[in-house]
Enzyme design. Structure first.
Site, PDB file in Angstrom:
ATOM      1  CG  PHE A  58      -0.342   0.030   2.554  1.00  0.00           C
ATOM      2  CD1 PHE A  58       0.116   1.221   3.109  1.00  0.00           C
ATOM      3  CD2 PHE A  58      -0.202  -1.145   3.301  1.00  0.00           C
ATOM      4  CE1 PHE A  58       0.690   1.255   4.379  1.00  0.00           C
ATOM      5  CE2 PHE A  58       0.376  -1.118   4.566  1.00  0.00           C
ATOM      6  CZ  PHE A  58       0.822   0.084   5.096  1.00  0.00           C
ATOM      7  CB  THR A  92      -5.092   1.859  10.724  1.00  0.00           C
ATOM      8  OG1 THR A  92      -4.088   1.850  11.741  1.00  0.00           O
ATOM      9  CG2 THR A  92      -4.489   2.290   9.401  1.00  0.00           C
ATOM     10  NE  ARG A 103      -6.425   7.459  11.696  1.00  0.00           N
ATOM     11  CZ  ARG A 103      -5.311   6.755  11.923  1.00  0.00           C
ATOM     12  NH1 ARG A 103      -5.381   5.633  12.614  1.00  0.00           N
ATOM     13  NH2 ARG A 103      -4.143   7.178  11.481  1.00  0.00           N
ATOM     14  CG  ASN A 123      -5.964   7.159   8.260  1.00  0.00           C
ATOM     15  OD1 ASN A 123      -5.237   8.080   7.902  1.00  0.00           O
ATOM     16  ND2 ASN A 123      -5.496   5.980   8.614  1.00  0.00           N
ATOM     17  CD  GLU A 137       6.294   8.869  14.038  1.00  0.00           C
ATOM     18  OE1 GLU A 137       5.351   9.494  14.568  1.00  0.00           O
ATOM     19  OE2 GLU A 137       6.148   7.748  13.523  1.00  0.00           O
TER      20      GLU A 137
HETATM   21  P1  IDP Z   1      -1.543   4.276  11.596  1.00  0.00           P
HETATM   22  O1  IDP Z   1      -1.577   5.568  10.816  1.00  0.00           O
HETATM   23  O2  IDP Z   1      -2.860   3.989  12.266  1.00  0.00           O
HETATM   24  O3  IDP Z   1      -0.365   4.186  12.539  1.00  0.00           O
HETATM   25  P2  IDP Z   1      -0.111   2.433   9.830  1.00  0.00           P
HETATM   26  O4  IDP Z   1      -0.304   0.957   9.808  1.00  0.00           O
HETATM   27  O5  IDP Z   1       1.155   2.952  10.449  1.00  0.00           O
HETATM   28  O6  IDP Z   1      -1.396   3.096  10.528  1.00  0.00           O
HETATM   29  O7  IDP Z   1      -0.207   2.939   8.320  1.00  0.00           O
HETATM   30  C1  IDP Z   1       0.152   4.247   7.969  1.00  0.00           C
HETATM   31  C2  IDP Z   1      -0.902   4.816   7.038  1.00  0.00           C
HETATM   32  O8  IDP Z   1      -0.904   4.070   5.812  1.00  0.00           O
HETATM   33  C3  IDP Z   1      -2.336   4.688   7.543  1.00  0.00           C
HETATM   34  O9  IDP Z   1      -2.713   5.738   8.438  1.00  0.00           O
HETATM   35  C4  IDP Z   1      -3.135   4.726   6.252  1.00  0.00           C
HETATM   36  O10 IDP Z   1      -3.276   6.065   5.763  1.00  0.00           O
HETATM   37  C5  IDP Z   1      -2.229   3.951   5.293  1.00  0.00           C
HETATM   38  N1  IDP Z   1      -2.543   2.510   5.229  1.00  0.00           N
HETATM   39  C6  IDP Z   1      -2.241   1.567   6.154  1.00  0.00           C
HETATM   40  N2  IDP Z   1      -2.647   0.344   5.762  1.00  0.00           N
HETATM   41  C7  IDP Z   1      -3.226   0.512   4.541  1.00  0.00           C
HETATM   42  C8  IDP Z   1      -3.845  -0.398   3.600  1.00  0.00           C
HETATM   43  O11 IDP Z   1      -3.943  -1.611   3.811  1.00  0.00           O
HETATM   44  N3  IDP Z   1      -4.340   0.166   2.447  1.00  0.00           N
HETATM   45  C9  IDP Z   1      -4.236   1.492   2.178  1.00  0.00           C
HETATM   46  N4  IDP Z   1      -3.661   2.374   3.022  1.00  0.00           N
HETATM   47  C10 IDP Z   1      -3.153   1.903   4.195  1.00  0.00           C
END
Ligand code: IDP
Ligand code: MG
Length: 160
Positions: A58, A92, A103, A123, A137
């Site tokens: 992704f 997420t 969200r 999101n 970060e």
């Molecule tokens: P988080 O923002 O809740 O920490 P992460 O797993 O770190 O989630 O992923 C970073 C960002 O990547 C997410 O906020 C979302 O915008 C995007 N994302 C995560 N998983 C997917 C997916 O399976 N499909 C599309 N976008 C994704």
């Protein structure tokens, strides 16, 4: 324990003109903004910030999303702020985020939908996941001179 955590209001939050509503939620909880700026992320910086995701399927969609417009970056301070902010942000996947979370209240899309269209999940907000990520970060996004120490009314109630 007073902690600092990194928040990004992602480009979809700015494009939907709901940054004020999101910031208000953090302020209403008594969290303190100690750093804040608007940044238009480029691909190189996206790869640094999302280093853990660069090899994932992704990532392409995520990079397109985070570089599609400016973000508002904030360093937020408060008692065990890292966990509290993640709780306020929600899951997420907006479809799975509970009502009452940022969200869950302002988005609804699913992984299935995003994947079908090859787009990143919009999101609205990023928040550091844990102590190690928060430290990394905050220092990636802010220089020491961009961070501010000051008192809010909430400080009077956190220790007395
Ligand atoms: P988080 O923002 O809740 O920490 P992460 O797993 O770190 O989630 O992923 C970073 C960002 O990547 C997410 O906020 C979302 O915008 C995007 N994302 C995560 N998983 C997917 C997916 O399976 N499909 C599309 N976008 C994704
Ligand atoms: Mg994450």
């Amino acid at each position: 324990m007073i902690e600092r955590t990194l928040i990004l209001l992602k480009p979809d939050a700015l494009q939907r003109s709901i940054t004020g509503k999101i910031i208000s939620r953090l302020e209403d909880a008594g969290l303190k903004i100690v750093g804040m700026k608007m940044v238009w992320v480029d691909k190189e910086f996206s790869r640094e910030h999302y280093a853990e995701h660069v090899e994932k399927p992704f990532y392409k969609g995520l990079e397109a999303l985070i570089t599609m417009g400016p973000v508002i970056a904030m360093a937020i301070e408060g008692v065990e702020a890292i966990e509290t902010v993640r709780k306020m942000v929600g899951a997420t996947e907006p479809k799975s985020s509970l009502p009452g979370t940022i969200r869950g209240d302002y988005a609804h899309v699913s992984y299935g939908h995003a994947d079908k269209h090859g787009i990143g999940i919009k999101n609205l907000i990023h928040a550091s996941a844990n102590t190690e990520d928060a430290k990394k970060e905050v220092s990636l996004w802010f220089e020491d001179k961009e961070m501010h120490s000051y008192d809010t009314v909430h400080d009077a109630h956190t220790t007395k």
